[in-house]
Scaffold this motif. Structure first.
Motif, PDB file in Angstrom:
ATOM      1  N   TYR A   1       0.988  -1.121   0.003  1.00 12.65           N
ATOM      2  CA  TYR A   1       0.093  -0.030  -0.107  1.00 12.65           C
ATOM      3  C   TYR A   1       0.805   1.390  -0.007  1.00 12.65           C
ATOM      4  O   TYR A   1       0.605   2.255  -0.587  1.00 12.65           O
ATOM      5  CB  TYR A   1      -0.899  -0.051   1.231  1.00 12.65           C
ATOM      6  N   ALA A   2       1.763   1.215   0.929  1.00 11.47           N
ATOM      7  CA  ALA A   2       2.939   2.409   1.030  1.00 11.47           C
ATOM      8  C   ALA A   2       3.498   2.754  -0.329  1.00 11.47           C
ATOM      9  O   ALA A   2       3.571   3.917  -1.003  1.00 11.47           O
ATOM     10  CB  ALA A   2       3.835   2.287   1.963  1.00 11.47           C
ATOM     11  N   LYS A   3       4.083   1.485  -1.123  1.00 11.64           N
ATOM     12  CA  LYS A   3       4.654   1.855  -2.389  1.00 11.64           C
ATOM     13  C   LYS A   3       3.856   2.334  -3.482  1.00 11.64           C
ATOM     14  O   LYS A   3       4.213   3.064  -4.378  1.00 11.64           O
ATOM     15  CB  LYS A   3       5.483   0.425  -2.530  1.00 11.64           C
ATOM     16  N   CYS A   4       2.651   1.849  -3.225  1.00  9.44           N
ATOM     17  CA  CYS A   4       1.702   2.176  -4.445  1.00  9.44           C
ATOM     18  C   CYS A   4       1.242   3.632  -4.340  1.00  9.44           C
ATOM     19  O   CYS A   4       1.238   4.324  -5.259  1.00  9.44           O
ATOM     20  CB  CYS A   4       0.438   1.236  -4.257  1.00  9.44           C
ATOM     21  N   ARG A   5       1.154   4.111  -3.035  1.00 11.70           N
ATOM     22  CA  ARG A   5       0.784   5.519  -2.591  1.00 11.70           C
ATOM     23  C   ARG A   5       2.020   6.422  -3.114  1.00 11.70           C
ATOM     24  O   ARG A   5       2.033   7.315  -4.143  1.00 11.70           O
ATOM     25  CB  ARG A   5       0.807   5.611  -1.338  1.00 11.70           C
ATOM     26  N   GLU A   6       3.290   5.966  -2.940  1.00 11.37           N
ATOM     27  CA  GLU A   6       4.434   6.630  -3.245  1.00 11.37           C
ATOM     28  C   GLU A   6       4.535   6.827  -4.927  1.00 11.37           C
ATOM     29  O   GLU A   6       4.866   7.690  -5.371  1.00 11.37           O
ATOM     30  CB  GLU A   6       5.892   5.862  -2.968  1.00 11.37           C
ATOM     31  N   SER A   7       4.122   5.628  -5.731  1.00  8.41           N
ATOM     32  CA  SER A   7       4.246   5.706  -7.131  1.00  8.41           C
ATOM     33  C   SER A   7       2.968   6.179  -7.727  1.00  8.41           C
ATOM     34  O   SER A   7       2.997   6.115  -8.843  1.00  8.41           O
ATOM     35  CB  SER A   7       4.765   4.174  -7.384  1.00  8.41           C
ATOM     36  N   ARG A   8       1.976   6.517  -6.780  1.00 11.46           N
ATOM     37  CA  ARG A   8       0.785   6.998  -7.465  1.00 11.46           C
ATOM     38  C   ARG A   8       0.072   6.150  -8.208  1.00 11.46           C
ATOM     39  O   ARG A   8      -0.482   6.077  -9.382  1.00 11.46           O
ATOM     40  CB  ARG A   8       1.074   8.366  -8.301  1.00 11.46           C
TER      41      ARG A   8
END
Ligand code: ZN
Ligand code: ZN
Length: 147
Positions: free
Chosen positions: A14-21
């Motif tokens: 979830y965090a990486k998806c947020r970071e990568s939009r």
């Protein structure tokens, strides 16, 4: 992979998806969950078969592209160097593998058991050293039984 590790990976997802939009669509989540629920570093074909049971309309191309996107954003890694087949790994941090030469099963090793390798000077002399992977080639217990 135990429950705790799976939960940690899911949080990181979830965090990486947020970071990568990247938006966390139900399909993307299902693909990622399949990956962390599979101990054998599945191929895109294996992941596709699994996800298809939940999303009968999903295409192989979508699964394939999603995995590529995950890889480009550091969400998953590829273990291509081990075999000619493309295999995915939800663990992006450095770790090592046991590989069955017969059935191509790939198992993670608890890396605390591996002593740190002394990096040869030939590696560091002219290059920027990144990391290393160790894989131990075996005939696995299941394959041995079949002999
Ligand atoms: Zn095997
Ligand atoms: Zn692995």
């Amino acid at each position: 992979m135990n429950k705790e590790t799976r939960e940690k990976l899911l949080d990181a997802f979830y965090a990486k998806c947020r970071e990568s939009r990247l938006s966390v669509t139900p399909q993307r989540l299902a693909i990622y969950k399949t990956l962390i629920g599979n101990k054998e570093h599945p191929s895109p074909e294996m992941i596709f078969k699994d996800v298809q049971s939940q999303f009968p309309m999903i295409s192989f191309a979508t699964v394939y592209k999603t995995l590529e996107t995950f890889e480009q954003n550091g969400i998953v890694s590829k273990v291509t160097h081990l075999h000619n087949t493309l295999r995915y790994d939800p663990m992006t941090e450095q770790h090592h593998h046991i590989v069955c030469k017969r059935c191509k099963k790939i198992i993670d090793i608890d890396s605390t058991e591996i002593e740190t390798l002394k990096i040869p000077s030939q590696v560091t002399k002219d290059h920027i050293f990144i990391d290393y992977d160790v894989h131990f080639n075996v005939i696995c217990a299941e394959c041995k039984m079949k002999e």
